[in-house]
Design a protein around this motif. Structure first.
Motif, PDB file in Angstrom:
ATOM      1  N   ALA A 118      22.973  50.525  31.287  1.00  0.00           N
ATOM      2  CA  ALA A 118      22.622  51.909  30.959  1.00  0.00           C
ATOM      3  C   ALA A 118      21.496  51.997  29.942  1.00  0.00           C
ATOM      4  N   GLN A 119      20.746  50.924  29.770  1.00  0.00           N
ATOM      5  CA  GLN A 119      19.569  50.955  28.902  1.00  0.00           C
ATOM      6  C   GLN A 119      18.600  49.860  29.343  1.00  0.00           C
ATOM      7  N   SER A 120      17.381  49.983  28.884  1.00  0.00           N
ATOM      8  CA  SER A 120      16.360  49.032  29.303  1.00  0.00           C
ATOM      9  C   SER A 120      16.494  47.716  28.554  1.00  0.00           C
ATOM     10  N   GLN A 121      15.732  46.715  29.023  1.00  0.00           N
ATOM     11  CA  GLN A 121      15.724  45.359  28.475  1.00  0.00           C
ATOM     12  C   GLN A 121      17.100  44.696  28.527  1.00  0.00           C
ATOM     13  N   GLN A 122      17.898  45.056  29.513  1.00  0.00           N
ATOM     14  CA  GLN A 122      19.158  44.369  29.764  1.00  0.00           C
ATOM     15  C   GLN A 122      19.049  43.453  30.977  1.00  0.00           C
ATOM     16  N   LYS A 123      18.209  43.828  31.925  1.00  0.00           N
ATOM     17  CA  LYS A 123      17.943  42.996  33.092  1.00  0.00           C
ATOM     18  C   LYS A 123      16.439  43.062  33.354  1.00  0.00           C
ATOM     19  N   VAL A 124      15.751  41.962  33.114  1.00  0.00           N
ATOM     20  CA  VAL A 124      14.307  41.879  33.297  1.00  0.00           C
ATOM     21  C   VAL A 124      13.997  40.563  34.014  1.00  0.00           C
ATOM     22  N   PHE A 125      13.215  40.635  35.095  1.00  0.00           N
ATOM     23  CA  PHE A 125      12.894  39.421  35.845  1.00  0.00           C
ATOM     24  C   PHE A 125      11.584  39.625  36.596  1.00  0.00           C
ATOM     25  N   ASP A 126      11.057  38.515  37.145  1.00  0.00           N
ATOM     26  CA  ASP A 126       9.828  38.539  37.933  1.00  0.00           C
ATOM     27  C   ASP A 126      10.154  38.342  39.406  1.00  0.00           C
ATOM     28  N   VAL A 127       9.173  38.685  40.247  1.00  0.00           N
ATOM     29  CA  VAL A 127       9.257  38.410  41.683  1.00  0.00           C
ATOM     30  C   VAL A 127       8.013  37.627  42.075  1.00  0.00           C
ATOM     31  N   ARG A 128       8.223  36.507  42.775  1.00  0.00           N
ATOM     32  CA  ARG A 128       7.116  35.667  43.227  1.00  0.00           C
ATOM     33  C   ARG A 128       7.050  35.666  44.752  1.00  0.00           C
ATOM     34  N   LEU A 129       5.833  35.620  45.260  1.00  0.00           N
ATOM     35  CA  LEU A 129       5.592  35.513  46.695  1.00  0.00           C
ATOM     36  C   LEU A 129       4.695  34.306  46.922  1.00  0.00           C
ATOM     37  N   ASN A 130       5.279  33.237  47.486  1.00  0.00           N
ATOM     38  CA  ASN A 130       4.549  31.971  47.695  1.00  0.00           C
ATOM     39  C   ASN A 130       3.865  31.498  46.413  1.00  0.00           C
ATOM     40  N   GLY A 131       4.575  31.634  45.313  1.00  0.00           N
ATOM     41  CA  GLY A 131       4.056  31.178  44.027  1.00  0.00           C
ATOM     42  C   GLY A 131       3.264  32.205  43.259  1.00  0.00           C
ATOM     43  N   HIS A 132       2.878  33.307  43.878  1.00  0.00           N
ATOM     44  CA  HIS A 132       2.132  34.366  43.195  1.00  0.00           C
ATOM     45  C   HIS A 132       3.120  35.364  42.575  1.00  0.00           C
ATOM     46  N   VAL A 133       2.954  35.652  41.301  1.00  0.00           N
ATOM     47  CA  VAL A 133       3.810  36.662  40.639  1.00  0.00           C
ATOM     48  C   VAL A 133       3.320  38.035  41.067  1.00  0.00           C
ATOM     49  N   VAL A 134       4.089  38.699  41.935  1.00  0.00           N
ATOM     50  CA  VAL A 134       3.686  40.001  42.467  1.00  0.00           C
ATOM     51  C   VAL A 134       4.346  41.156  41.725  1.00  0.00           C
ATOM     52  N   VAL A 135       5.445  40.872  41.029  1.00  0.00           N
ATOM     53  CA  VAL A 135       6.094  41.876  40.173  1.00  0.00           C
ATOM     54  C   VAL A 135       6.416  41.177  38.861  1.00  0.00           C
ATOM     55  N   LYS A 136       5.860  41.685  37.766  1.00  0.00           N
ATOM     56  CA  LYS A 136       6.020  41.052  36.460  1.00  0.00           C
ATOM     57  C   LYS A 136       6.933  41.880  35.575  1.00  0.00           C
ATOM     58  N   ASP A 137       7.930  41.208  34.982  1.00  0.00           N
ATOM     59  CA  ASP A 137       8.835  41.850  34.015  1.00  0.00           C
ATOM     60  C   ASP A 137       9.423  43.141  34.578  1.00  0.00           C
ATOM     61  N   LEU A 138      10.065  43.037  35.708  1.00  0.00           N
ATOM     62  CA  LEU A 138      10.679  44.212  36.324  1.00  0.00           C
ATOM     63  C   LEU A 138      11.934  44.604  35.556  1.00  0.00           C
ATOM     64  N   ASP A 139      11.910  45.793  34.978  1.00  0.00           N
ATOM     65  CA  ASP A 139      13.055  46.386  34.296  1.00  0.00           C
ATOM     66  C   ASP A 139      13.379  47.675  35.046  1.00  0.00           C
ATOM     67  N   ILE A 140      14.362  47.603  35.930  1.00  0.00           N
ATOM     68  CA  ILE A 140      14.634  48.723  36.832  1.00  0.00           C
ATOM     69  C   ILE A 140      15.002  49.982  36.058  1.00  0.00           C
ATOM     70  N   PHE A 141      15.846  49.836  35.053  1.00  0.00           N
ATOM     71  CA  PHE A 141      16.240  51.021  34.277  1.00  0.00           C
ATOM     72  C   PHE A 141      15.038  51.625  33.573  1.00  0.00           C
ATOM     73  N   ASP A 142      14.160  50.779  33.082  1.00  0.00           N
ATOM     74  CA  ASP A 142      12.978  51.283  32.395  1.00  0.00           C
ATOM     75  C   ASP A 142      12.052  52.029  33.355  1.00  0.00           C
ATOM     76  N   ARG A 143      12.051  51.629  34.621  1.00  0.00           N
ATOM     77  CA  ARG A 143      11.181  52.273  35.604  1.00  0.00           C
ATOM     78  C   ARG A 143      11.734  53.633  36.033  1.00  0.00           C
ATOM     79  N   VAL A 144      13.014  53.679  36.426  1.00  0.00           N
ATOM     80  CA  VAL A 144      13.543  54.908  37.050  1.00  0.00           C
ATOM     81  C   VAL A 144      14.848  55.408  36.445  1.00  0.00           C
ATOM     82  N   GLY A 145      15.492  54.607  35.590  1.00  0.00           N
ATOM     83  CA  GLY A 145      16.775  55.051  35.039  1.00  0.00           C
ATOM     84  C   GLY A 145      17.952  54.460  35.794  1.00  0.00           C
ATOM     85  N   HIS A 146      19.121  55.032  35.561  1.00  0.00           N
ATOM     86  CA  HIS A 146      20.374  54.507  36.123  1.00  0.00           C
ATOM     87  C   HIS A 146      20.650  55.104  37.501  1.00  0.00           C
ATOM     88  N   SER A 147      21.220  54.280  38.381  1.00  0.00           N
ATOM     89  CA  SER A 147      21.639  54.684  39.734  1.00  0.00           C
ATOM     90  C   SER A 147      20.565  55.503  40.448  1.00  0.00           C
TER      91      SER A 147
END
Length: 338
Positions: A118-147
């Protein structure tokens, strides 16, 4: 006159025709999808006709969770909330391999929803595509909020054995490796994902979110200042996860020097005066005794050469510095001879 055949095929009202038209349009989008998975859940066909298969990592990698089933997901159609309510997560980096047979333009669509924190910086991760970082420091709550549903859309191009994504190029060997990278905050996860052959314009959009729409409008207004084309920081209006870290270079440290300067101002003159005192020449003891006896009001001593007096207390004052008081020095002299 209307024939019997016409009577046997009555026209459908427009209300009933609309779903058929939508389904026909969706069929074109579904035909362009080359791969789709409902992570952590069962197979599902969404309103656009996209067939999401059951998670192939079930029982092999990570854990499936349906914790979000108890929550309604904003920005998603009621029929497709299941795509955001289930998820797969892992305590380490994990991912999917997708074979691609044809060259062309593709779009990777990643579906997320934060249903636990229910707050940001609780789940933060990257997404890689064939070694390329295509999403950096994704914090879902920080982007759009809860649920709330959130899609990450990554366009790419596969041509002549090369993969081009976000300005980077690498050799393509026939498979896309989609990895969710473990970060410092909790575990990486994914709710659903699919790959579409086409462009970003072909991807179905989520329902509008009033709060996010307002933020995006403010970002668009502030992106350009007085006609300048230089973009400002994109996430300045995002939810802050805590107090801003103070700038160590912004504070004025000149006040810390004042006690040091005072200490030097007192120490150096004092040291100078002590050195003067220690280097001040001294008189012979017998002469000092006579001077001290006379200056203190004692009776005069008339001694001949070689004659000694038993004892004499002498006092005299020395001022090493003009601004310091005189120091009285006392000494006792015994058996002093002239």
């Amino acid at each position: 006159m209307v024939g019997a055949g016409a009577r046997g095929a009555p026209l459908l009202p427009p209300v009933l025709l609309l779903p058929l038209l939508l389904r026909g349009a969706a069929g074109g989008i579904a035909d362009s999808v080359v791969w789709a998975v409902n992570a952590g859940g069962d197979a599902h066909v969404d309103v656009n006709g996209i067939h999401f298969r059951k998670d192939p990592l079930e029982g092999r990698v990570g854990r499936a969770s349906d914790y979000g089933m108890k929550l309604p997901i904003l920005r998603s159609n009621a029929e497709d909330q299941i795509l955001y309510q289930t998820e797969r997560y892992n305590e380490e980096t994990f991912g999917y391999e997708v074979p691609i047979k044809e060259e062309g333009d593709y779009v990777l669509v990643l579906k997320f929803a934060e249903v636990y924190f229910a707050q940001s910086q609780q789940k933060v991760f990257d997404v890689r595509l064939n070694g390329h970082v295509v999403v950096k420091d994704l914090d879902i709550f920080d982007r759009v909020g809860h649920s709330t549903a959130h899609d990450e859309i990554i366009p790419m191009s596969i041509k002549k054995g090369k993969l081009s994504v976000q300005g980077e190029v690498s050799t393509f060997t026939g498979k896309l490796h989609i990895e969710f990278v473990k970060g410092y905050y909790d575990n990486p996860k994914i709710c659903a994902l699919y790959i579409l052959q086409g462009t970003v314009e072909d991807v179905p959009k989520l329902q509008p979110h009033p709060g996010l729409e307002k933020k995006e409008e403010e970002d668009d207004e502030d992106d350009y200042d007085d006609g300048s084309s230089v973009k400002k920081q994109a996430n300045k209006n995002r939810v802050q996860s805590g107090p801003r870290t103070p700038n160590p270079y912004a504070s004025d440290n000149s006040s810390l020097m004042f006690p040091i300067l005072v200490a030097f101002g007192v120490f150096i003159p004092t040291l100078f005066c002590l050195c003067r005192l220690s280097l001040k020449p001294s008189l012979p003891l017998n002469l000092q005794a006579v001077i001290g006896a006379v200056s203190s009001g004692a009776p005069e001593w008339k001694l001949e050469e070689g004659q000694a007096f038993p004892a004499l207390e002498i006092r005299w004052g020395l001022s090493p510095c003009p601004w310091m008081p005189a120091l009285e020095v006392t000494a006792e002299v015994e058996n002093c001879e002239l």
